[in-house]
Design a protein around this motif. Structure first.
Motif, PDB file in Angstrom:
ATOM      1  N   SER A 135     -25.227  -8.403 106.029  1.00  0.00           N
ATOM      2  CA  SER A 135     -24.511  -8.444 104.712  1.00  0.00           C
ATOM      3  C   SER A 135     -23.109  -7.935 104.719  1.00  0.00           C
ATOM      4  O   SER A 135     -22.759  -7.524 105.762  1.00  0.00           O
ATOM      5  CB  SER A 135     -25.342  -7.447 103.928  1.00  0.00           C
ATOM      6  OG  SER A 135     -25.304  -6.167 104.418  1.00  0.00           O
ATOM      7  N   SER A 193     -22.185  -5.119 103.245  1.00  0.00           N
ATOM      8  CA  SER A 193     -22.149  -3.685 103.309  1.00  0.00           C
ATOM      9  C   SER A 193     -22.729  -3.128 104.454  1.00  0.00           C
ATOM     10  O   SER A 193     -23.102  -3.983 105.325  1.00  0.00           O
ATOM     11  CB  SER A 193     -23.302  -3.276 102.355  1.00  0.00           C
ATOM     12  OG  SER A 193     -22.754  -3.392 100.824  1.00  0.00           O
ATOM     13  N   VAL A 220     -23.203   4.864 103.587  1.00  0.00           N
ATOM     14  CA  VAL A 220     -23.022   3.337 102.879  1.00  0.00           C
ATOM     15  C   VAL A 220     -21.774   3.136 102.896  1.00  0.00           C
ATOM     16  O   VAL A 220     -20.807   3.788 102.149  1.00  0.00           O
ATOM     17  CB  VAL A 220     -24.207   3.004 102.064  1.00  0.00           C
ATOM     18  CG1 VAL A 220     -23.679   1.285 101.502  1.00  0.00           C
ATOM     19  CG2 VAL A 220     -25.479   3.161 102.132  1.00  0.00           C
ATOM     20  N   SER A 221     -21.231   2.032 103.535  1.00  0.00           N
ATOM     21  CA  SER A 221     -19.837   1.555 103.130  1.00  0.00           C
ATOM     22  C   SER A 221     -19.885   0.135 102.504  1.00  0.00           C
ATOM     23  O   SER A 221     -20.554  -0.770 102.888  1.00  0.00           O
ATOM     24  CB  SER A 221     -18.878   1.361 104.517  1.00  0.00           C
ATOM     25  OG  SER A 221     -18.882   2.804 105.154  1.00  0.00           O
ATOM     26  N   GLN A 222     -19.260  -0.031 101.310  1.00  0.00           N
ATOM     27  CA  GLN A 222     -19.205  -1.323 100.579  1.00  0.00           C
ATOM     28  C   GLN A 222     -17.846  -1.666 100.195  1.00  0.00           C
ATOM     29  O   GLN A 222     -16.811  -1.109  99.805  1.00  0.00           O
ATOM     30  CB  GLN A 222     -19.975  -1.057  98.967  1.00  0.00           C
ATOM     31  CG  GLN A 222     -21.404  -1.148  99.089  1.00  0.00           C
ATOM     32  CD  GLN A 222     -21.842  -1.535  98.021  1.00  0.00           C
ATOM     33  OE1 GLN A 222     -21.416  -1.026  97.050  1.00  0.00           O
ATOM     34  NE2 GLN A 222     -23.072  -2.095  97.700  1.00  0.00           N
ATOM     35  N   ARG A 257     -14.939  -3.374  98.253  1.00  0.00           N
ATOM     36  CA  ARG A 257     -14.912  -3.250  96.666  1.00  0.00           C
ATOM     37  C   ARG A 257     -14.722  -4.854  96.181  1.00  0.00           C
ATOM     38  O   ARG A 257     -14.200  -5.669  96.705  1.00  0.00           O
ATOM     39  CB  ARG A 257     -13.477  -2.730  96.102  1.00  0.00           C
ATOM     40  CG  ARG A 257     -13.586  -2.556  94.742  1.00  0.00           C
ATOM     41  CD  ARG A 257     -12.045  -2.142  94.227  1.00  0.00           C
ATOM     42  NE  ARG A 257     -12.025  -0.687  94.587  1.00  0.00           N
ATOM     43  CZ  ARG A 257     -12.357   0.396  94.211  1.00  0.00           C
ATOM     44  NH1 ARG A 257     -12.969   0.202  92.727  1.00  0.00           N
ATOM     45  NH2 ARG A 257     -12.076   1.495  94.450  1.00  0.00           N
ATOM     46  N   ASN A 302     -19.836  -5.290  92.592  1.00  0.00           N
ATOM     47  CA  ASN A 302     -20.271  -3.883  92.580  1.00  0.00           C
ATOM     48  C   ASN A 302     -19.454  -2.855  91.656  1.00  0.00           C
ATOM     49  O   ASN A 302     -19.749  -1.690  91.446  1.00  0.00           O
ATOM     50  CB  ASN A 302     -20.301  -3.309  94.151  1.00  0.00           C
ATOM     51  CG  ASN A 302     -18.878  -3.213  95.018  1.00  0.00           C
ATOM     52  OD1 ASN A 302     -17.932  -3.083  94.150  1.00  0.00           O
ATOM     53  ND2 ASN A 302     -18.951  -3.212  96.019  1.00  0.00           N
ATOM     54  N   ASN A 361     -21.794   0.121  90.027  1.00  0.00           N
ATOM     55  CA  ASN A 361     -21.581   1.602  90.324  1.00  0.00           C
ATOM     56  C   ASN A 361     -20.859   2.233  89.369  1.00  0.00           C
ATOM     57  O   ASN A 361     -20.608   3.553  89.327  1.00  0.00           O
ATOM     58  CB  ASN A 361     -20.660   1.815  91.493  1.00  0.00           C
ATOM     59  CG  ASN A 361     -21.023   0.877  92.912  1.00  0.00           C
ATOM     60  OD1 ASN A 361     -22.226   1.053  92.936  1.00  0.00           O
ATOM     61  ND2 ASN A 361     -20.271   0.048  93.637  1.00  0.00           N
ATOM     62  N   LEU A 396     -24.911   5.292  93.811  1.00  0.00           N
ATOM     63  CA  LEU A 396     -25.406   3.984  94.430  1.00  0.00           C
ATOM     64  C   LEU A 396     -26.868   4.245  94.693  1.00  0.00           C
ATOM     65  O   LEU A 396     -27.156   5.052  95.441  1.00  0.00           O
ATOM     66  CB  LEU A 396     -24.692   3.668  95.958  1.00  0.00           C
ATOM     67  CG  LEU A 396     -25.170   2.182  96.118  1.00  0.00           C
ATOM     68  CD1 LEU A 396     -24.525   1.261  95.477  1.00  0.00           C
ATOM     69  CD2 LEU A 396     -24.467   1.982  97.688  1.00  0.00           C
ATOM     70  N   ILE A 423     -30.626  -1.900  98.813  1.00  0.00           N
ATOM     71  CA  ILE A 423     -29.372  -1.495  97.822  1.00  0.00           C
ATOM     72  C   ILE A 423     -29.787  -2.026  96.448  1.00  0.00           C
ATOM     73  O   ILE A 423     -29.818  -3.402  96.447  1.00  0.00           O
ATOM     74  CB  ILE A 423     -28.052  -1.956  98.268  1.00  0.00           C
ATOM     75  CG1 ILE A 423     -27.728  -1.462  99.815  1.00  0.00           C
ATOM     76  CG2 ILE A 423     -27.111  -1.202  97.063  1.00  0.00           C
ATOM     77  CD1 ILE A 423     -27.338   0.184  99.881  1.00  0.00           C
ATOM     78  N   SER A 483     -28.098  -4.977  94.106  1.00  0.00           N
ATOM     79  CA  SER A 483     -27.195  -5.984  94.811  1.00  0.00           C
ATOM     80  C   SER A 483     -27.908  -6.959  95.497  1.00  0.00           C
ATOM     81  O   SER A 483     -27.347  -8.142  95.826  1.00  0.00           O
ATOM     82  CB  SER A 483     -26.050  -5.342  95.618  1.00  0.00           C
ATOM     83  OG  SER A 483     -26.804  -4.736  96.806  1.00  0.00           O
ATOM     84  N   GLU A 523     -28.990  -6.534  98.489  1.00  0.00           N
ATOM     85  CA  GLU A 523     -28.811  -6.434  99.965  1.00  0.00           C
ATOM     86  C   GLU A 523     -29.847  -5.537 100.581  1.00  0.00           C
ATOM     87  O   GLU A 523     -30.452  -4.585  99.871  1.00  0.00           O
ATOM     88  CB  GLU A 523     -27.431  -5.690  99.845  1.00  0.00           C
ATOM     89  CG  GLU A 523     -26.160  -6.674  99.677  1.00  0.00           C
ATOM     90  CD  GLU A 523     -24.944  -5.751 100.184  1.00  0.00           C
ATOM     91  OE1 GLU A 523     -24.632  -6.079 101.280  1.00  0.00           O
ATOM     92  OE2 GLU A 523     -24.448  -5.170  99.363  1.00  0.00           O
TER      93      GLU A 523
END
Length: 1038
Positions: free
Chosen positions: A5, A7, A30-32, A34, A38, A42, A241, A289, A292, A294
Motif C-alpha cells: 500500500s 501507507s 502510521v505514515s500516509q 497526503r 485522505n 482525516n 485516523l 486503515i 481507505s 488499506e
C-alpha cells in the motif's frame, strides 16, 4: 514491515509484568502520503457530531439545574465559536425524550432558559433516541455528553441494560467512531450504569462524579460547569485516523492521533497511538486503515534497552490500566464482600508501594521536563491509591458494604486514571503577567544550552563542580545539570507569612543547608510533596516548618537559592530564579515579582554570615563564598540596584526620615547589601561612613519596629508621669493657686471670655505668668528622670536594664555585620550595650521613651516632620530632649487645666465651645478648650459649623489641630474615634463654606494651606466652589 500500500506502519512494544501478569505497552505509528482521498477522511469537521444529553427530571430542580444551564451555554459557546462539529444537538430527558434543535448561540441560550426540570427518569427511551439520532444524521464520528442525577424510574434494570447493549451493538455494526462522557450528580445516581455508558463507544469515554453532600470541599455548582467544559475539551475532535488492529483471536479498534502539528504543505501525514495489550501474537499482525480500504501487514518489534524514562512511562501507563480494571471490578459488584474487597485492597496496596519506588526512580531522570511529568503522574496515581485503600478498609476490616456515594467516588477515581492531561486552572493576575515572561526565559535557556561546550565547562570549573557535588535527587553535577537546562542551588529552611506574598522582605531564612540540589528537581519534589500534603511547604505560618525535599544530612528542605558558580552556570540560574522565588514567596511558581530577585539572595547571605560568625568552619566558609559570589554578581550586573543601595546608606546616616520601614523594610537585607558592596569593591573606602552612628540608628529603629503593633503613643499625662514620678497633678495645682483659679471661684462670663481671648504676647507680660514660668523652670531644673535612674528598684532603671538584655539577645544578629565589616575603630563587643552610646542610662531611657512616643512608622514620620523627634547620641542630647519635652508638656497641662476650670465656671462646656473657640488666639488655650470634645457625639462637627457662621482668629492653626487630632504631642478629643482629613469627606458643605469664607473672601488662609488640611479636595473642586458661590452668593453668609 510488509505492505504493497501507499501507507506504512511501525509497531514497537515494551513487555512488562505487573502483578504477575504480562502486558505489552505498544506504540503504533502510521505514515500516509497526503492525497485528496485522505484529506477529507482525516478532517474532524467531516461527518462528526456532538450530542449533549441532559437530565431534566424533577430532582434536578434548583441549584443543579441553574448550574447545568450555565455550563451548557458555555459548552455551546465554544462549539459555535470553534465550529469543529458538523452537527450539534441537545437532548433532554425525563419520562420522555425531546430534542432541542438550535441554529446559533443566541437561539440555544433562549431555548435552554425556557426548559424546566420536572417528572421522572427514563434511560431506555434515551438510548433508543441516540440510535435514532445516528440513523437520521448519518454521522461517522459521535461524541456524547450524558448527565444525570438519578436512576431509571420508568423501566426495569434488565430493560435498561438491554437497550444500552442494543445501542452498543448498533454503533459497532455501523462502524461509528464514538465516545461517551458521563457526569453523575449526587450519590443517588447509578454510577455502575454510567460507567458502562462511558465504555459503550469505540473509544473509552469518561466519568465525572459531582458530590452534593455537605462534606464536599468544593462548590458543586461551579464543579458541574467545570465538568461540562472538561467533557467538551476531552471530546473535541482532532484529525484522527481510525484503524482495526487484528491480533488473531481478537480485533482492537484504535484511533491514531497526529504525532505533531503538520505544516499545510507537508507531504507525509504522521499518526501514532499507545495502547496496552494483554497479548501480542508472534510474527505479523494486520492493521486495517478504516475508510481507505488499506490493510497493512506489520511485524511488531520489541524496543531494545529502553531508558529509565521510557520504562517508567510504560509502567505508569500499564499500572493505570490495571488500576482502572480493578476499580471497575469493585464498581460493577454492588454486593462486594470482605474477601473480594481484600483481594482488590491487597493488590492496590502492592501497586501503591511500587509507585513510591517509581517516584524515587523518577527523580533520577536527567531530562527535567520528563522528570516533572513522571513525578506528577506518579503522585496523582498514588493519591488515588490512598483513596481506594481508605474506601475499601471499612469493607475489609468492618465487613461493611459500599454505599452509592463511595461507589461513585471510586468510579470517578478510575476514570481519572485515563483522563486527558493538560486541563489547567486559571492563573491569577500575577501569573498572567508572568506567563509570557516565563516562556521567553525557557526559550533563552534552550538557546544557551545549545551554545554550551560541556566538556570545556567541566574542565575549566572542576574545582567548584567537585565542591558542590551531585544533586541528591537527580545525581547530576553542575555541568551535567547545565546540559539538561538546569542549575544547582543551595538548600534552605524557610518560613513565611501571608505578608511575604506582597513583600519578600518578610521571608525568614531559618537555616542554610550544605546540600546543593537541581532547582527543577526541587520544584518537582515540592509539587510531589504538596500533592501529598498541602502543608508540606510550611504554609503561610512562620512557625510552620515545611518539608519539600531532604538534604544530604536528612535536613528538611523547603527553599533553594539558584547560585552563581561560574558564568555559564549563572546564565541558567538567573533565568531559573523567577519560578523558584515565586514559589518560595507565594507557593505558586507564577507568583514572581522583581523585588524578590533583589531581596531573597541577601536574606540568605546574611544567614551565611551569621553561621560563619558562630562557627567559622570550612563548610560554612564555602557556603558563604558561593552565596556571596551570587550577590556580587547581582550588584555588578544591575547598576541601578547598586546605586539605590549606596543612596540608601548615605541617606540613612544623614536623615532620620530615611530610616523607616517604608525606606528600608529589612535591616538584615540592608546589611547584607552593604557587605556585598564592600566585597565587590563598590564601597571602596569604608571610612567614608560613620559606622558608629549608623549602628546606633540601626539599633534604635529596629527596637522601635519591635514595639507591639497595638501600642498607643504615650499621652501627655503619661509622658509627664513617666518623667516626674506622677507629680504632674501636684504641679498643676500649684499653678492654679498662682492664677487664683479654682472650680468654686466667682468669675463673671465677661471675665472668663476676657481671659480666654487674651493675646499670647500680652499674656507673657503678666506677673502671674512670670511666676508660672518660674514654677515650670524650677520643676524642669530638678531633672527628676536622673534621680529615678539612681534607684535600682525604680521602673525606669529596670526598663534600661531590660533594654540592654533585649538588644543583646534579640539584636545579636548585628554582630556578624560588625565583624565582617572589619572596621578598625569598631570592634565586635561581647554585648551590644557595651558600646559607648549605651553606657549612659539616660541615653538608653531617652531612646526607649522616644520609641514609645512614636511606635508606628506613621507616628515617627510625623514626629520628624514636626521636628519633635531628636537624634540622641550623647548624655547632653538626652538631657536636652527630656528638658524640652517636659517643659512643653507642663505648659500644656497648666493651660489645659486653666481652660477646663474656666469652662466649668461658665457652665457652658458643650453648647458654647464653638463660640469661645472663635475668639481664642492662644493655641494652648484652644487645645485645652477642645481636648475633651467627642467626635462620636457630633462635638467636632458642631465646632466646625460654628467656624462657618462667624469668622475665627488663627483659623489655619486651629483647623490643623482639629484635623490632626494633635497639638504639640497632645492627643485631642475625649473619645478614640479616629479623626483624619478623610473624616470630613462626607461633610463637603462644611468644607465648601470654610473655603469660601477663609480662602476666597477673608483670605485668612491660602489655597495651599487649605489643600494641606484637606488634601482629598482637588484644586478643580476649589474652582467649582468659587463658580458656585458667584452664582449663588446666598449659600454662604456670616
Amino acid at each position: 514491515m510488509e505492505s504493497n500500500s501507499v501507507s506504512s506502519a511501525k509497531i514497537s512494544y515494551i513487555p512488562m509484568r505487573v502483578l504477575d501478569k504480562q502486558y505489552y505497552y505498544t506504540d503504533v505509528k502510521v505514515s500516509q502520503p497526503r492525497s485528496e482521498d485522505n484529506e477529507g477522511m482525516n478532517d474532524p469537521s467531516g461527518e462528526n457530531a456532538f450530542l449533549m444529553i441532559l437530565d431534566r427530571s424533577g430532582s434536578m430542580c434548583g441549584g443543579p439545574w441553574k448550574a447545568l444551564t450555565e455550563g451548557a451555554i458555555q459548552v455551546a459557546t465554544r462549539i459555535y465559536e470553534q465550529n469543529e462539529f458538523k452537527e450539534f444537538s441537545t437532548m433532554f430527558f425525563n419520562h420522555q425524550v425531546k430534542m432541542m434543535p438550535t441554529t446559533d448561540l443566541t437561539d440555544f441560550s433562549n431555548k435552554i432558559n425556557q426548559v424546566k426540570a420536572m417528572s421522572t427518569t427514563n434511560f431506555s427511551s434515551t438510548f433508543k433516541k441516540i440510535q435514532a439520532y445516528c440513523e437520521n444524521k448519518n454521522s461517522q464520528d459521535l461524541t456524547v455528553l450524558f448527565l444525570t442525577d438519578g436512576n431509571d424510574t420508568c423501566n426495569s434494570p434488565e430493560n435498561v441494560e438491554t437497550e444500552l447493549q442494543n445501542l452498543k451493538t448498533y454503533l459497532t455494526t455501523k462502524e461509528i467512531t464514538s465516545r461517551f462522557f458521563t457526569i453523575g450528580l449526587s450519590s443517588d445516581h447509578d454510577s455502575v450504569l454510567l460507567s458502562k455508558i462511558a465504555q459503550t463507544g469505540s473509544d473509552l469515554g469518561n466519568f465525572f462524579y459531582v458530590d452534593y453532600s455537605e462534606n464536599n470541599t468544593y462548590n458543586y455548582k461551579d464543579y458541574i460547569k467545570e465538568c461540562l467544559i472538561k467533557t467538551f475539551e476531552m471530546g473535541n475532535p482532532s484529525k484522527s485516523l481510525s484503524a482495526n488492529l487484528n491480533l488473531g483471536d481478537s480485533i482492537k479498534k484504535i484511533s491514531l492521533l497526529p504525532a505533531s502539528e503538520e505544516e499545510e504543505t507537508s507531504e507525509i501525514l504522521q499518526y501514532s497511538v499507545q495502547v496496552i495489550l494483554e497479548g501480542l501474537p508472534e510474527g505479523e499482525v494486520e492493521l486495517e486503515i478504516l475508510g481507505s480500504g488499506e490493510s497493512l501487514i506489520v511485524r511488531p518489534e520489541e524496543e531494545q534497552t529502553p531508558d529509565t524514562e521510557n520504562l517508567l512511562k510504560t509502567e505508569i501507563g500499564i499500572t493505570n490500566q490495571v488500576f482502572f480494571d480493578f476499580i471497575q471490578k469493585v464498581v460493577n459488584n454492588k454486593n462486594l464482600d470482605a474477601e473480594e474487597a481484600k483481594e482488590v485492597y491487597d493488590k492496590i496496596s502492592v501497586i501503591n508501594d511500587r509507585v513510591s519506588e517509581m517516584i524515587t526512580e523518577g527523580f533520577k531522570i536527567k531530562n527535567k521536563v520528563m522528570r516533572k511529568n513522571v513525578i506528577q503522574s506518579c503522585q496523582t496515581f498514588k493519591d488515588k491509591c490512598h483513596t481506594v485503600i481508605e474506601t475499601l478498609r471499612d469493607v475489609v476490616v468492618n465487613n461493611k458494604t459500599l454505599d452509592l456515594s463511595n461507589i461513585a467516588k471510586l468510579n470517578d477515581l478510575a476514570y481519572k486514571a485515563i483522563r486527558s492531561k493538560g486541563l489547567k486552572r486559571k492563573l491569577d493576575e500575577r501569573a498572567i503577567k508572568n506567563k509570557e515572561h516565563y516562556k521567553e526565559l525557557d526559550d533563552q535557556i534552550k538557546k544557551k544550552v545549545e551554545s554550551f561546550d560541556i566538556s570545556k565547562i567541566t574542565e575549566e570549573n572542576q574545582e567548584i563542580i567537585d565542591f558542590v557535588g551531585d544533586c541528591p535527587l537527580t545525581c547530576l553535577n553542575a555541568s551535567e545539570a547545565l546540559e539538561e537546562g538546569d542549575c544547582l542551588g543551595i538548600c534552605l529552611d524557610i518560613s513565611r507569612s501571608t505578608a511575604t506574598i506582597a513583600d519578600p522582605n518578610q521571608l525568614i531564612v531559618n537555616d542554610v543547608i550544605p546540600t546543593f540540589m537541581c532547582c527543577s528537581a526541587y520544584l518537582d519534589s515540592a509539587a510531589y510533596n504538596l500533592e501529598r500534603s498541602s502543608t508540606a511547604a510550611g504554609t503561610f505560618n512562620i512557625k510552620s516548618q515545611g518539608n519539600l525535599a531532604t538534604g544530604i544530612g536528612r535536613e528538611k528542605v523547603n527553599g533553594i537559592l539558584p547560585l552563581y558558580l561560574f558564568n555559564d552556570h549563572w546564565e541558567i540560574s538567573k533565568r531559573t530564579i523567577p519560578s523558584v522565588f515565586g514559589f518560595m514567596c507565594t507557593l505558586d511558581i507564577m507568583g514572581y515579582a522583581d523585588d524578590q530577585f533583589y531581596t531573597i539572595p541577601y536574606t540568605v547571605l546574611y544567614k551565611c554570615y551569621e553561621k560563619c560568625f558562630e562557627n567559622n568552619n570550612d563548610i560554612n566558609q564555602k557556603m558563604l563564598k558561593v552565596v556571596l559570589d551570587t550577590c556580587v554578581q547581582i550588584q555588578k550586573r544591575h547598576k541601578i540596584h547598586t546605586e539605590r543601595i549606596l543612596t540608601a546608606l548615605k541617606e540613612f546616616e544623614k536623615d532620620p526620615i530615611n530610616r523607616g520601614k517604608d525606606c528600608i523594610p529589612n535591616f538584615r537585607v540592608f546589611l547584607a547589601q552593604i557587605l556585598t558592596a564592600k566585597e565587590a569593591g563598590i564601597i571602596s573606602d569604608i571610612n567614608e561612613y560613620d559606622w558608629s552612628k549608623i549602628i546606633r540608628f540601626l539599633i534604635e529603629e529596629e527596637c522601635r519596629r519591635n514595639v507591639p503593633k497595638d501600642t498607643e503613643p504615650l499621652t501627655m499625662r503619661q509622658q509627664n508621669n513617666f518623667l516626674n514620678n506622677s507629680k504632674t497633678k501636684e504641679i498643676v495645682a500649684k499653678a492654679m493657686e498662682i492664677k487664683n483659679l479654682s472650680e468654686d471661684a466667682k468669675l463673671s462670663q465677661e471675665e472668663i471670655m476676657k481671659i480666654i481671648s487674651k493675646d499670647p504676647e500680652e499674656e507673657k507680660k503678666g506677673s502671674k505668668d512670670e511666676e508660672i514660668k518660674e514654677l515650670i523652670d524650677s520643676e524642669v531644673g530638678l531633672k527628676p528622670w536622673n534621680s529615678q535612674l539612681e534607684s535600682p528598684e525604680h521602673t525606669n532603671t529596670k526598663m534600661v536594664s531590660k533594654f540592654n538584655k533585649c538588644i543583646n539577645k534579640k539584636l545579636s544578629w548585628m554582630k556578624p555585620f560588625i565583624h565582617f565589616l572589619g572596621h578598625s575603630e569598631l570592634p565586635v563587643p561581647e554585648s551590644l550595650d557595651q558600646y559607648p552610646m549605651f553606657k549612659e542610662p539616660v541615653v538608653v531611657l531617652a531612646m526607649v521613651f522616644q520609641n514609645h512616643m512614636h511606635p508606628s512608622n506613621k507616628a515617627r514620620r510625623e514626629a520628624i516632620d514636626n521636628k519633635t523627634y531628636k537624634e540622641i547620641l550623647t548624655k547632653e542630647d538626652a538631657e536636652s530632649y527630656f528638658t524640652e519635652l517636659y517643659k512643653k508638656n507642663l505648659e500644656l497641662e497648666i493651660s489645659g487645666e486653666e481652660t477646663r476650670i474656666l469652662m466649668i465656671l461658665n457652665n457652658q462646656f458643650s453648647s458654647n465651645v464653638g463660640e469661645m473657640s472663635l475668639i481664642v488666639q492662644n493655641m494652648k488655650s484652644f487645645a485645652g478648650l477642645i481636648e475633651n470634645l467627642k467626635v462620636g457625639d457630633g462635638g467636632v462637627k458642631n465646632l466646625l459649623s460654628a467656624m462657618t457662621k462667624n469668622t475665627s482668629l488663627s483659623i489655619y492653626e486651629k483647623l490643623k489641630i482639629i484635623t490632626t487630632r494633635n497639638y504639640e504631642g497632645k492627643t485631642m478629643f475625649a473619645d478614640k474615634y479616629k479623626v483624619d482629613p478623610g473624616y470630613y469627606k462626607m461633610r463637603s458643605p462644611i468644607m465648601y463654606r470654610l473655603y469660601i469664607i477663609y480662602v476666597h473672601k477673608t483670605k485668612q488662609m491660602t489655597p495651599e494651606q487649605f489643600q494641606d488640611i484637606f488634601p482629598m479636595v482637588s484644586t478643580e473642586r476649589h474652582q467649582k466652589w468659587i463658580n458656585n458661590y458667584e452664582k449663588h452668593p446666598d449659600t454662604v453668609s456670616i
